[in-house]
Design an enzyme around this catalytic site. Structure first.
Site, PDB file in Angstrom:
ATOM      1  N   LEU A   1     -18.721 -27.085  20.062  1.00 42.64           N
ATOM      2  CA  LEU A   1     -18.653 -25.671  19.690  1.00 42.64           C
ATOM      3  C   LEU A   1     -20.088 -25.162  19.596  1.00 42.64           C
ATOM      4  CD1 LEU A   1     -17.383 -23.035  18.682  1.00 42.64           C
ATOM      5  CD2 LEU A   1     -17.327 -24.024  16.377  1.00 42.64           C
ATOM      6  N   GLU A   2     -20.401 -24.175  20.420  1.00 39.67           N
ATOM      7  CA  GLU A   2     -21.724 -23.556  20.419  1.00 39.67           C
ATOM      8  C   GLU A   2     -21.652 -22.309  19.543  1.00 39.67           C
ATOM      9  OE1 GLU A   2     -24.845 -23.410  24.153  1.00 39.67           O
ATOM     10  OE2 GLU A   2     -22.963 -22.364  24.382  1.00 39.67           O
ATOM     11  N   ILE A   3     -22.305 -22.348  18.401  1.00 39.86           N
ATOM     12  CA  ILE A   3     -22.322 -21.213  17.475  1.00 39.86           C
ATOM     13  C   ILE A   3     -23.572 -20.388  17.783  1.00 39.86           C
ATOM     14  CG2 ILE A   3     -22.473 -20.528  15.049  1.00 39.86           C
ATOM     15  CD1 ILE A   3     -21.045 -23.191  14.369  1.00 39.86           C
TER      16      ILE A   3
END
Length: 708
Positions: free
Chosen positions: A457-459
């Site tokens: 997950l790229e925040i």
């Protein structure tokens, strides 16, 4: 280490219950010091005439997490072998004990936990969905070093044992019983009682196990010729999948074959020999680095007590939206799934239910638990109850006006402190946030497809995103089971940004006349999980055309870059890849890939007949990806090299056996990487000019990671 720090013994009616409970660790892990305890334990059991049988069980929720991986950092051959030999002797004493020993398993029983259980005379496990057995050593570049390569094939057969050890897969309770890996199953609350009863039965007579091999397995494993074919095929398939980049894979096959063909003594000897050799390989060091980096990543760096996000509002019930919903409801999160089309909501619900049904079939999930999870999913066509949402994620089409309109809707229908998240893969979060009345509550949550399978997950933060929002989203991602990295807003963020020049260079190679299949094979050989041309077909050439536009933004005003327009033209001509069976490859009626479609070359200047050394193909694609990763670090898109490694490995499958792009450069030598880039720069143009940070590190003899 004292015995009572790991083990307590209770005696009743001739049965000693050995409770495993590591006082210094959350899980039962076995260090060299603990191995010594097991030798002392057997001394105690054999000397006590009151003890006639033994049950080994855990006081913790999980049986055993395996060996302490920190102990694997050795400097030379001979450093670890004494401990391993001691472990072999301790397990052999359990196996040869005249007093029957029962392993009572609940929860995770992995690595040395499974090997300890294999040495016992019988195994009983709970039927809990949490119960699983595994020998996952291959995932850290090692082989099962506690006799697993010898005992497992003799118990469940060579083919199943190789499958289990070469993949490191989890075997859940019901399959373990079916395979004969465990002898009995019982309810979680009755494990100790059932194990003691089993121990009493073993005192009367040994367990009689029925052969569980299929006819084909018996045919292959029951004679020397069949086994020769079996091991030959195993090596061939393993090489095809690993391309020779994982030394542990052939080592495991060698250990099993040696034990089966030359006997147990030779098999144990081979296991001792190869285990320590593997510990010293750069591949194992890199995979262990990833293991520890992933573990550290589970600690939220943005706050110890982040806001809890209990209810998710999800806008868009397409493939991505359904995936985000699935990883949320299965982890206890309430989901309000909204779409403008009822059929989209219905399909998402059906797809999630099908996924849960597969888990039920594997006995990894109970029907009741599946119903509870589906009960958390609320499909709807309106914003009803969105005032209860703590976070809203939009997963709609990649159109900025649409996303801005949805931000307005969220602010109108949701509470004031709601977090507004976008699943965009490339659009500007900064531009979106400027449309919000509270830009500090706008953030990117870039999931990768398919969401239930892809771990990253790229925040994405903007300059205005509040720290409490980042902290809450990080914790939310961890709850969903994701490996999270926080990146700064910029074109394509991090993962897709480093992918763009790599893909473009592969297309430029095709433009120069290099065969499409040769490009795929070269990068597969290098260690990527899928070739770049295959990847484009899988993703879809319509999406790839969008990536081309992204590439154009990324490399704008950089000298020497040429954007290949082939996929844009292919998408415009109606060639969308695998989804409509028209792309770079041909597909049969069932969608199975065949050979390259020769008509794809009409979209390139080249005809696929130009030859180029495989190293040039690999280096041209890979060096641009590495350079882009360094530029991302230089510009602050990623906070540190570790995040860059995790993002690349878990987002696009970057050569896991290297530990990621930054660790790979450290391992290969920064100066060697710079020299390769400069050589390519002279030969192919300015786009290969190394980043300033790389040149500085090379000049100073420094590296990205200070250790490892």
């Amino acid at each position: 280490m004292l015995l009572e720090e790991f083990i307590t013994i209770e005696k009743k009616d001739g049965v000693a219950t050995v409770w495993l409970d590591h006082k210094r660790e959350k899980m039962n892990v076995v260090s060299p010091a603990v191995i010594q305890l097991f030798s002392g334990l057997m001394d105690h059991i054999e000397a006590d005439d009151e003890i006639r049988a033994v049950v080994i069980i855990s006081r913790k929720p999980d049986f055993m997490a395996g060996a302490d991986i920190k102990a694997f950092a050795i400097e030379k051959e001979g450093d670890f072998r004494p401990f391993q030999e001691q472990g072999h002797r301790a397990l052999e004493r359990i196996e040869n004990s005249k007093k029957p020993v029962v392993s009572a398993i609940n929860g995770a029983c992995v690595g040395l936990g499974t090997e300890l259980s294999l040495a016992c005379h019988a195994r009983i496990a709970t039927n809990s969905p949490r119960t699983k057995l595994a020998l996952p050593e291959v995932k850290i570049g090692l082989l099962p070093g506690g006799g697993g390569t010898q005992r497992l094939p003799r118990l469940i057969g060579v083919q199943k044992a190789l499958d289990m050890m070469l993949t490191g897969k989890n075997i859940f309770a019901y399959r373990a019983k079916k395979w004969g890996l465990v002898d009995e199953l019982t309810d979680e609350g009755k494990l100790h009682q059932a194990a003691v009863m089993m121990a009493h039965r073993l005192l009367k007579k040994p367990l009689a196990r029925k052969p569980r091999l299929s006819f084909t397995e018996k045919l292959l494993e029951g004679n020397a010729l069949g086994r020769k074919i079996l091991f030959g095929q195993a090596r061939k398939m393993a090489y095809k999948q690993s391309q020779g980049n994982y030394p542990a894979i052939p080592a495991i096959i060698d250990c099993v074959e040696t034990g089966i063909e030359k006997g147990l003594k030779a098999g144990y000897g081979k296991e001792l020999e190869l285990f320590e050799k593997l510990m010293l390989t750069p591949e194992s060091a890199a995979l262990r680095y990833l293991f520890f980096a992933t573990a550290d990543n589970r600690k939220n760096p943005f706050g110890e007590n982040p806001k809890t996000l209990e209810t998710l509002g999800l806008i868009g019930a397409g493939f991505m939206g359904a995936g985000i919903a699935e990883v949320s409801v299965t982890k206890g999160i309430e989901v309000l799934l909204k779409d403008i089309k009822a059929e989209m909501v219905s399909k998402a619900q059906q797809d999630i239910w099908k996924s849960l049904q597969k888990k039920i079939k594997l006995k990894a999930l109970t029907p009741v638990a599946a119903e509870q999870q589906m009960g958390r999913l609320h499909g709807q066509l309106t914003y009803d109850n969105f005032d209860k949402a703590d976070i809203v994620i939009e997963a709609v089409l990649e159109e900025m006006p649409l996303k801005k309109r949805i931000i307005g809707d969220i602010e109108a229908f949701c509470k004031k402190d709601v977090i507004i998240a976008s699943n965009t893969s490339s659009l500007s979060l900064t531009e979106m946030s400027e449309h919000a009345t509270k830009p500090e509550q706008v953030i990117g949550m870039h999931y990768f497809s398919p969401v239930p399978k892809m771990p990253l997950l790229e925040i994405v933060r903007t300059d205005k995103t509040a720290d409490w929002v980042i902290a809450a989203c990080y914790a939310f991602g961890l709850q969903q089971g994701k490996t999270c990295i926080v990146v700064k807003d910029g074109p394509s963020f991090y993962v897709n940004r480093i992918l763009a020049p790599y893909i473009n260079e592969c297309l430029v190679l095709a433009d120069e006349g290099i065969a499409l299949e040769a490009i795929d094979k070269a990068l597969l050989k290098k260690g990527f999980p899928v070739g770049p041309i295959t990847l484009l077909d899988q993703v879809g050439l319509d999406i790839a055309a969008h990536v081309t536009e992204t590439s154009r933004r990324i490399v704008a005003n950089r000298p020497g870059f040429e954007i290949c327009e082939a996929v844009v033209k292919m998408a415009a001509a109606g060639r969308l890849g695998k989804k409509n069976k028209k792309g770079f490859y041909q597909y049969d009626a069932k969608g199975k890939r065949q050979g390259i479609d020769a008509s794809a070359y009409q979209f390139f200047r080249g005809d696929g007949k130009t030859a180029l050394p495989i190293e040039d193909i690999q280096n041209r694609a890979l060096m641009l990806m590495l350079n882009e990763a360094v530029l991302c670090l230089e510009e602050g898109i990623i906070a540190n090299p570790r995040d860059g490694d995790l993002g690349a490995v878990f987002g696009i499958g970057f050569l896991p056996f290297t530990g990621g792009p930054f660790r790979a450069m450290d391992s290969w030598g920064i100066d060697a990487v710079v020299n390769t880039m400069q050589s390519l720069q002279k030969k192919y143009g300015e786009r290969f000019a190394p980043a300033k940070m790389l040149e500085r590190l090379a000049e100073r003899g420094e590296r990205f990671h200070q250790q490892g």
